[in-house]
Scaffold this motif. Structure first.
Motif, PDB file in Angstrom:
ATOM      1  N   SER A 198      18.442  -3.297   0.219  1.00 48.07           N
ATOM      2  CA  SER A 198      18.170  -4.506  -0.556  1.00 48.07           C
ATOM      3  C   SER A 198      17.136  -5.347   0.179  1.00 48.07           C
ATOM      4  O   SER A 198      16.892  -5.161   1.379  1.00 48.07           O
ATOM      5  CB  SER A 198      19.448  -5.315  -0.755  1.00 48.07           C
ATOM      6  OG  SER A 198      19.902  -5.814   0.496  1.00 48.07           O
ATOM      7  N   ALA A 199      16.529  -6.290  -0.533  1.00 51.94           N
ATOM      8  CA  ALA A 199      15.549  -7.188   0.088  1.00 51.94           C
ATOM      9  C   ALA A 199      16.177  -7.991   1.221  1.00 51.94           C
ATOM     10  O   ALA A 199      15.550  -8.233   2.263  1.00 51.94           O
ATOM     11  CB  ALA A 199      14.964  -8.129  -0.967  1.00 51.94           C
ATOM     12  N   SER A 200      17.430  -8.385   1.041  1.00 55.41           N
ATOM     13  CA  SER A 200      18.108  -9.172   2.086  1.00 55.41           C
ATOM     14  C   SER A 200      18.369  -8.320   3.326  1.00 55.41           C
ATOM     15  O   SER A 200      18.305  -8.817   4.456  1.00 55.41           O
ATOM     16  CB  SER A 200      19.426  -9.750   1.550  1.00 55.41           C
ATOM     17  OG  SER A 200      20.308  -8.712   1.164  1.00 55.41           O
ATOM     18  N   ILE A 284      14.427  -0.197  11.196  1.00 53.88           N
ATOM     19  CA  ILE A 284      13.363   0.813  11.162  1.00 53.88           C
ATOM     20  C   ILE A 284      12.411   0.558   9.996  1.00 53.88           C
ATOM     21  O   ILE A 284      11.205   0.815  10.084  1.00 53.88           O
ATOM     22  CB  ILE A 284      13.969   2.227  11.074  1.00 53.88           C
ATOM     23  CG1 ILE A 284      14.738   2.558  12.353  1.00 53.88           C
ATOM     24  CG2 ILE A 284      12.876   3.271  10.846  1.00 53.88           C
ATOM     25  CD1 ILE A 284      15.484   3.882  12.311  1.00 53.88           C
ATOM     26  N   ALA A 285      12.936   0.025   8.892  1.00 52.12           N
ATOM     27  CA  ALA A 285      12.108  -0.252   7.711  1.00 52.12           C
ATOM     28  C   ALA A 285      10.995  -1.247   8.019  1.00 52.12           C
ATOM     29  O   ALA A 285      10.002  -1.319   7.291  1.00 52.12           O
ATOM     30  CB  ALA A 285      12.978  -0.789   6.572  1.00 52.12           C
ATOM     31  N   ASN A 286      11.139  -2.009   9.087  1.00 49.63           N
ATOM     32  CA  ASN A 286      10.130  -2.998   9.470  1.00 49.63           C
ATOM     33  C   ASN A 286       9.126  -2.451  10.480  1.00 49.63           C
ATOM     34  O   ASN A 286       8.267  -3.195  10.972  1.00 49.63           O
ATOM     35  CB  ASN A 286      10.807  -4.247  10.029  1.00 49.63           C
ATOM     36  CG  ASN A 286      11.469  -5.073   8.942  1.00 49.63           C
ATOM     37  OD1 ASN A 286      10.808  -5.823   8.241  1.00 49.63           O
ATOM     38  ND2 ASN A 286      12.781  -4.908   8.785  1.00 49.63           N
ATOM     39  N   TYR A 356       9.672  -1.719   0.416  1.00 52.37           N
ATOM     40  CA  TYR A 356      10.293  -2.543   1.447  1.00 52.37           C
ATOM     41  C   TYR A 356       9.267  -3.466   2.094  1.00 52.37           C
ATOM     42  O   TYR A 356       9.512  -4.639   2.308  1.00 52.37           O
ATOM     43  CB  TYR A 356      10.944  -1.662   2.525  1.00 52.37           C
ATOM     44  CG  TYR A 356      12.072  -0.817   2.016  1.00 52.37           C
ATOM     45  CD1 TYR A 356      12.858  -1.234   0.942  1.00 52.37           C
ATOM     46  CD2 TYR A 356      12.367   0.404   2.603  1.00 52.37           C
ATOM     47  CE1 TYR A 356      13.900  -0.447   0.490  1.00 52.37           C
ATOM     48  CE2 TYR A 356      13.414   1.190   2.136  1.00 52.37           C
ATOM     49  CZ  TYR A 356      14.165   0.757   1.089  1.00 52.37           C
ATOM     50  OH  TYR A 356      15.195   1.534   0.633  1.00 52.37           O
ATOM     51  N   SER A 357       8.077  -2.905   2.438  1.00 53.12           N
ATOM     52  CA  SER A 357       7.067  -3.726   3.081  1.00 53.12           C
ATOM     53  C   SER A 357       6.561  -4.822   2.161  1.00 53.12           C
ATOM     54  O   SER A 357       6.189  -5.898   2.587  1.00 53.12           O
ATOM     55  CB  SER A 357       5.898  -2.858   3.567  1.00 53.12           C
ATOM     56  OG  SER A 357       5.253  -2.232   2.472  1.00 53.12           O
ATOM     57  N   LYS A 358       6.540  -4.534   0.856  1.00 51.03           N
ATOM     58  CA  LYS A 358       6.096  -5.543  -0.100  1.00 51.03           C
ATOM     59  C   LYS A 358       7.119  -6.661  -0.269  1.00 51.03           C
ATOM     60  O   LYS A 358       6.782  -7.769  -0.683  1.00 51.03           O
ATOM     61  CB  LYS A 358       5.850  -4.890  -1.470  1.00 51.03           C
ATOM     62  CG  LYS A 358       4.677  -3.911  -1.472  1.00 51.03           C
ATOM     63  CD  LYS A 358       4.581  -3.204  -2.815  1.00 51.03           C
ATOM     64  CE  LYS A 358       3.472  -2.161  -2.813  1.00 51.03           C
ATOM     65  NZ  LYS A 358       3.420  -1.412  -4.075  1.00 51.03           N
ATOM     66  N   ALA A 359       8.367  -6.365   0.059  1.00 53.31           N
ATOM     67  CA  ALA A 359       9.436  -7.339  -0.181  1.00 53.31           C
ATOM     68  C   ALA A 359       9.556  -8.369   0.935  1.00 53.31           C
ATOM     69  O   ALA A 359      10.301  -9.321   0.823  1.00 53.31           O
ATOM     70  CB  ALA A 359      10.773  -6.611  -0.341  1.00 53.31           C
ATOM     71  N   ILE A 360       8.826  -8.168   2.046  1.00 50.12           N
ATOM     72  CA  ILE A 360       8.993  -9.075   3.191  1.00 50.12           C
ATOM     73  C   ILE A 360       7.701  -9.815   3.513  1.00 50.12           C
ATOM     74  O   ILE A 360       6.645  -9.480   3.015  1.00 50.12           O
ATOM     75  CB  ILE A 360       9.481  -8.302   4.435  1.00 50.12           C
ATOM     76  CG1 ILE A 360       8.491  -7.173   4.792  1.00 50.12           C
ATOM     77  CG2 ILE A 360      10.850  -7.721   4.213  1.00 50.12           C
ATOM     78  CD1 ILE A 360       8.878  -6.414   6.018  1.00 50.12           C
TER      79      ILE A 360
END
Length: 360
Positions: A198-200, A284-286, A356-360
């Protein structure tokens, strides 16, 4: 090998020999599936509890959900990881857990088989044709449409990526649907592994990473551990770590630690440790790239769409290599230092493109 381990090996071999022909006399050629809406309840069988093996069925789960948009999916698995991995899969209704040690949990073991027999599934799908428990579950069920997971030789000739453990179950499933006279696009790109953060969760992973590195540099993750022969030596990792620290001085290099809390580089890099699979994935997604040997954490990195470099020393590259989002597998027996740098640079220069990268 302990006596108990030897007994377990013999048990598996016996069960495979007993169950290998289940479902093979015919592939239900007398059944035709006219209406996709008929399939409302599906059971996918992958009685395995390993992180990697469970993540590797996410493409099949996505394929089934897309093929039958009105269906709900139950998962027949082992262990406790499946509910965590499929937490954000709205299509997954429940997980059915086979005890890891059936002889010590005989009552629970029997309850599982009774529950499968009593459920009214429309379709039951076995992922691995060599899984005796998976084949038995398909046979034991009352489903009208049963797929035992048998490989289709013709598919192997047509698809270059057929050997991949996440892809061939999808290709075989598509072929099974053609036997039911249901049209499928055999050339459609197979979905990536997906933890569906999730984005959170991703935002929390960014917070954890920022607290660890305390800067705004881009991050390279390494994972130096793996099980058995897949685990590269301390000497190999020491040399590799020295190389990338010299080459990428403007990057954070963070080591993700295994549950065993060990490091092949003697904890020289900043480290991240957690037993929470989704939290590990969110961190890791970051990152901008993940580098590690064939392991569950390597597949976890793929499942959060971080560009992944898989380090292989054996012959299983085509079967287990990370794919999608600039990911690549490398044979360490043939790769030079210059080629490692070229590969990493190519990924870093292309950038990370995912939801994921677009969501942060």
């Amino acid at each position: 090998m302990s006596v108990l381990s030897k007994v377990n090996v013999y048990r598996r071999n016996i069960m495979r020999n007993l169950t290998k022909n289940i479902g093979k006399p015919k592939m239900q050629d007398d059944f035709i599936l006219v209406d996709k809406a008929e399939i409302k309840k599906v059971l996918i069988c992958r009685p395995n509890g390993r992180l990697g093996n469970l993540l590797l069925i996410t493409p099949l789960v996505q394929e089934v959900a897309e093929t039958f948009p009105n269906c709900k999916i139950d998962l027949f698995v082992k262990g406790t990881l499946a509910p965590i991995i499929f937490e954000n899969y709205s299509v997954v209704n429940k997980t059915i857990h086979l005890p890891k040690k059936p002889f010590k949990s005989l009552f629970e073991y029997l309850k599982v088989w009774i529950s499968i027999k009593n459920e009214s599934y429309d379709m039951v799908i076995n992922v691995d044709q060599n899984s005796s428990s998976g084949r038995l579950a398909v046979q034991f069920s009352n489903a009208k449409y049963k797929f035992f997971g048998d490989a289709i030789d013709q598919q192997a000739e047509k698809k270059k990526d057929f050997e991949h453990i996440a892809k061939y179950p999808v290709y075989n499933f598509r072929h099974y649907l053609t036997k039911l006279r249901l049209f499928t696009n055999s050339n459609k790109i197979i979905a990536p592994l997906d933890l569906k953060l999730s984005a959170s969760e991703v935002a929390n992973g960014r917070k954890i990473l920022n607290e660890l590195v305390k800067n705004d540099k881009r991050t390279i993750f390494i994972f130096t551990y793996a099980t058995g022969a897949k685990c590269l030596s301390e000497d190999w990792w020491e040399k590799f770590y020295e190389q990338i620290t010299k080459e990428y001085k403007d990057y954070n290099i963070v080591e993700v630690l295994p549950v065993e809390n060990v490091s092949q580089i003697g904890f020289k890099a900043p480290t991240f440790y957690s037993k929470d699979i989704r939290e590990i994935g969110s961190v890791i997604a970051n990152g901008d790239v993940f580098i590690g040997a064939d392991s569950g954490i390597m597949h976890l990195s793929s499942s959060v769409q971080t560009p992944t470099i898989g380090l292989f020393s054996g012959a299983n590259i085509k079967k287990y290599e990370p794919y999608d989002n600039c990911s690549i597998a490398i044979d360490i027996n043939t790769c030079t230092e210059r080629e490692y740098t070229k590969t990493i640079n190519s990924i870093l220069n292309n950038g990370k493109l995912n939801s994921y990268s677009k969501a942060i």
